[in-house]
Every structure is written in C-alpha cells, then in structure tokens.
Design an enzyme around this catalytic site. Structure first.
Site, PDB file in Angstrom:
ATOM      1  N   ASP A  75       9.797  69.746  16.313  1.00 10.92           N
ATOM      2  CA  ASP A  75       8.703  70.681  16.592  1.00 10.92           C
ATOM      3  C   ASP A  75       9.094  71.658  17.710  1.00 10.92           C
ATOM      4  O   ASP A  75       9.743  71.265  18.681  1.00 10.92           O
ATOM      5  CB  ASP A  75       7.476  69.861  17.006  1.00 10.92           C
ATOM      6  CG  ASP A  75       6.206  70.678  16.998  1.00 10.92           C
ATOM      7  OD1 ASP A  75       6.093  71.607  16.182  1.00 10.92           O
ATOM      8  OD2 ASP A  75       5.308  70.374  17.818  1.00 10.92           O
ATOM      9  N   HIS A  76       8.667  72.903  17.579  1.00 15.51           N
ATOM     10  CA  HIS A  76       8.901  73.925  18.606  1.00 15.51           C
ATOM     11  C   HIS A  76      10.357  74.057  19.052  1.00 15.51           C
ATOM     12  O   HIS A  76      10.644  74.100  20.258  1.00 15.51           O
ATOM     13  CB  HIS A  76       8.017  73.674  19.843  1.00 15.51           C
ATOM     14  CG  HIS A  76       6.600  74.053  19.597  1.00 15.51           C
ATOM     15  ND1 HIS A  76       6.184  75.352  19.524  1.00 15.51           N
ATOM     16  CD2 HIS A  76       5.513  73.296  19.340  1.00 15.51           C
ATOM     17  CE1 HIS A  76       4.886  75.383  19.248  1.00 15.51           C
ATOM     18  NE2 HIS A  76       4.457  74.147  19.124  1.00 15.51           N
ATOM     19  N   ASP A  97      10.333  78.124  16.501  1.00 16.31           N
ATOM     20  CA  ASP A  97       9.250  78.891  17.116  1.00 16.31           C
ATOM     21  C   ASP A  97       9.824  80.047  17.932  1.00 16.31           C
ATOM     22  O   ASP A  97      10.314  79.854  19.042  1.00 16.31           O
ATOM     23  CB  ASP A  97       8.410  77.965  18.003  1.00 16.31           C
ATOM     24  CG  ASP A  97       7.272  78.724  18.675  1.00 16.31           C
ATOM     25  OD1 ASP A  97       7.087  79.923  18.360  1.00 16.31           O
ATOM     26  OD2 ASP A  97       6.578  78.134  19.515  1.00 16.31           O
ATOM     27  N   GLY A 172      -2.551  71.449  23.863  1.00 18.28           N
ATOM     28  CA  GLY A 172      -2.895  70.624  25.025  1.00 18.28           C
ATOM     29  C   GLY A 172      -4.391  70.468  25.218  1.00 18.28           C
ATOM     30  O   GLY A 172      -5.185  70.676  24.294  1.00 18.28           O
ATOM     31  N   HIS A 202      -1.483  74.436  14.755  1.00 16.24           N
ATOM     32  CA  HIS A 202      -1.026  73.761  15.978  1.00 16.24           C
ATOM     33  C   HIS A 202      -2.225  73.605  16.911  1.00 16.24           C
ATOM     34  O   HIS A 202      -3.190  74.346  16.806  1.00 16.24           O
ATOM     35  CB  HIS A 202       0.057  74.585  16.680  1.00 16.24           C
ATOM     36  CG  HIS A 202       1.394  74.437  16.033  1.00 16.24           C
ATOM     37  ND1 HIS A 202       2.513  74.031  16.720  1.00 16.24           N
ATOM     38  CD2 HIS A 202       1.791  74.622  14.755  1.00 16.24           C
ATOM     39  CE1 HIS A 202       3.544  73.989  15.897  1.00 16.24           C
ATOM     40  NE2 HIS A 202       3.141  74.350  14.693  1.00 16.24           N
ATOM     41  N   ASN A 224      -1.048  69.682  13.645  1.00 18.81           N
ATOM     42  CA  ASN A 224      -0.290  69.038  14.722  1.00 18.81           C
ATOM     43  C   ASN A 224      -1.255  68.472  15.760  1.00 18.81           C
ATOM     44  O   ASN A 224      -2.161  69.183  16.221  1.00 18.81           O
ATOM     45  CB  ASN A 224       0.626  70.048  15.408  1.00 18.81           C
ATOM     46  CG  ASN A 224       1.804  70.435  14.550  1.00 18.81           C
ATOM     47  OD1 ASN A 224       1.823  70.183  13.342  1.00 18.81           O
ATOM     48  ND2 ASN A 224       2.784  71.056  15.165  1.00 18.81           N
TER      49      ASN A 224
HETATM   50 ZN   LIG Z   1       2.625  73.752  18.624  1.00 18.23          ZN
END
Ligand SMILES: [Zn+2]
Length: 296
Positions: A75-76, A97, A172, A202, A224
């Site tokens: 991821d990322h 990303d 977050g 996301h 995600n």
């Molecule tokens: Zn993300």
C-alpha cells in the site's frame, strides 16, 4: 487483486482491505475472511517498520494456503525500488501512489511500474485526486477531489487495474466530533465516466456504516481500513483484566479486537459469502520457437 476486484465489481460489493502490521494481524484477517466466506486484501503500507522481504513471503504463503481468495497489496508505494522489492517478496499487487505529483508525472511513474508489475502478473492500483489526512480534514477535504473525466483519461494512459479516488474520506483518525462527508454524486459520476472501472476508497476508518455500505453499492470495490482495527485491538486490551498471568492474553486480545472489526467491515461492505474457488495465477514465460531463421 485484479481478479478479486473484478468479481466485486460484477457483483456490486466491496472487499475490506485491512492494514496488517504483524503476522498475527494477517492470520486474524484471513481467519475472519474464511469464517465469513469473504475475499480479503491484506495491506502492507511502508509507514510501518517491516522486513518486506520476509513479511511479503510470509503473507504470500498464508494467502496460498487460505480457502478464500486473498490478495497481498503493497500500500502507498512511494518509489520504484520499494515497489520492485515488494514484487520480489511475492505481493500480488502494488499501489503506486503518486497523487501528490503533477498529473503528467503521476502518469509517467505509474505507467513505468505497470509495465514491470504486469510482466509478472502483479496488479497495480494508483490514485488520482488526493486523499489527505483526517487530522487535517477541514483543509484537506476539498483540496483534491477526483475529477471524473480526468479519471478516465488517467486509467487509459496508465493501464492500471484499479483506481483510488478522493470523494471525501481521509487517512487516520478525525478530530473529535468530526465525520467525513462523502460526495456520493461524484462517485456515481466517476463510475460512469470510467465505464464501470474497479474503484478503491482509502481512509475507511471513522466513516459511518451507512456511508460505507452506500459507497459499496455505488461502485467502490475495495475499502482500506487501518485505524479502526487498531483502536478496537487497543480497547480490547484496555477492557480486559490483565493482572498477573492475565498478561499472557495479550495476543488473544489483539486478535479479538482486530478480528471483530474486520468481521464488522465484511458485513457492512456486503462481502460475506462472496468467496469463490481460486486458481493460482502464474505467468508462464513465453517459449521461443526455434526455426532455421531464429536469431538468439
Ligand atoms: Zn491510503
């Protein structure tokens, strides 16, 4: 991952993609998916201190033994070398990303990795628009929502397998009392403009169940989730009696807290009972036909 997302796209649901920090998280996520007969996508974002070579191989072997479809996604990814390391370690997909770069640069870097990844049967996710941070939500939210027509152009130019879109969520934990506002109309427009392309959300944590269920019906095929799973694991520890030998329950408590939330998202995203029998993907090297004119 491409196969998992195409199935989700055809049947109109979303697959949960839990962040896995440790092998315990990974085993828990797979166990939950097996119990609920759901496909699952394990995320390894390099914000944590992984030994990618070891962890990638470990997750690959877990995925191969699972009775439901399991993808392992880097991821990322932020640089070419890390992506290639993850591919070597055996992940089944990478996210490249480059959403903070100008459009043309985003296209160029993603395209380069698509070529590498596809050559070895690895899927690629990229992001257009930009999903920001939840603790900076007021400023980040509308900064870079995905433009539907540009999304279509980006998919055509890069050759990616799925697209992460910015429609209002953020990464977050949100500040107290704050909840993401989802731009459902934009999502519908993106899905239409991209001819029903597999889409990714996301920043699934902190979003209402109703909101997540709705985006899964409107065309998001992967969500995600990180923060919510770890918060749940921490709560399970805080609420337990860990005096004396109770401390030995630590890993069980993490499994319980993390796993309960994974199951919750499988239900919310309508991924329960969607698993199918998998055929392992293997890209066979092309054989060179020898004739009298062959030049080697
Ligand atoms: Zn993300």
């Amino acid at each position: 991952m491409k196969e998992i997302l195409e199935h989700a796209n055809e049947e109109n649901y979303a697959v949960p993609a839990p962040v896995t920090q440790t092998e315990l998280n990974a085993r828990t996520a797979i166990k939950c998916a097996e119990e609920m007969n759901s496909p699952i996508i394990l995320l390894i974002p390099l914000i944590f201190d992984y030994d990618v070579d070891l962890f990638g191989r470990y997750l690959k072997s877990l995925a191969e033994k699972a009775t439901v479809p399991v993808a392992v996604n880097h991821d990322h990814g932020s640089d070419f070398e890390s992506a290639v390391s993850c591919i070597r370690a055996g992940v089944s997909s990478i996210m490249t990303d480059r959403s903070q770069l100008p459009y043309e640069e985003n296209v160029a870097q993603v395209k380069e990795l698509v070529k590498v990844a596809h050559a070895v049967g690895v899927s690629v996710e990229a992001e257009l628009g930009h999903v920001g941070m939840a603790n900076n939500y007021s400023e980040d939210r509308d900064a870079a929502l995905t433009e539907p027509e540009l999304a279509k152009k980006f998919i055509d130019e890069t050759g990616i397998d799925c697209l992460a879109v910015a429609i209002g969520t953020a990464h977050g934990a949100y500040n107290k009392g704050q909840e993401p506002y989802l731009d459902f109309d934009r999502l519908v427009e993106i899905k239409k403009a991209t001819n029903n392309f597999p889409l990714v959300l996301h920043g699934g944590s902190g979003t209402s169940d109703e909101g997540l269920a709705k985006v899964a019906k409107l065309g998001i095929n992967k969500v995600n989730i990180g923060c919510d799973l770890f918060t749940s694991a921490i709560s399970a520890i805080k609420n337990a009696d860990t005096e004396g030998n109770g401390a030995y329950a630590l890993t069980n408590l993490i499994e319980k807290g993390y796993g309960d939330r994974v199951k919750h998202f499988i239900r919310v995203l309508d991924s329960e009972n969607r698993a199918w029998k998998t055929e392992k993907q293997y890209v066979k090297p092309k054989k060179i036909e020898l004739t009298k004119n062959t030049v080697l």
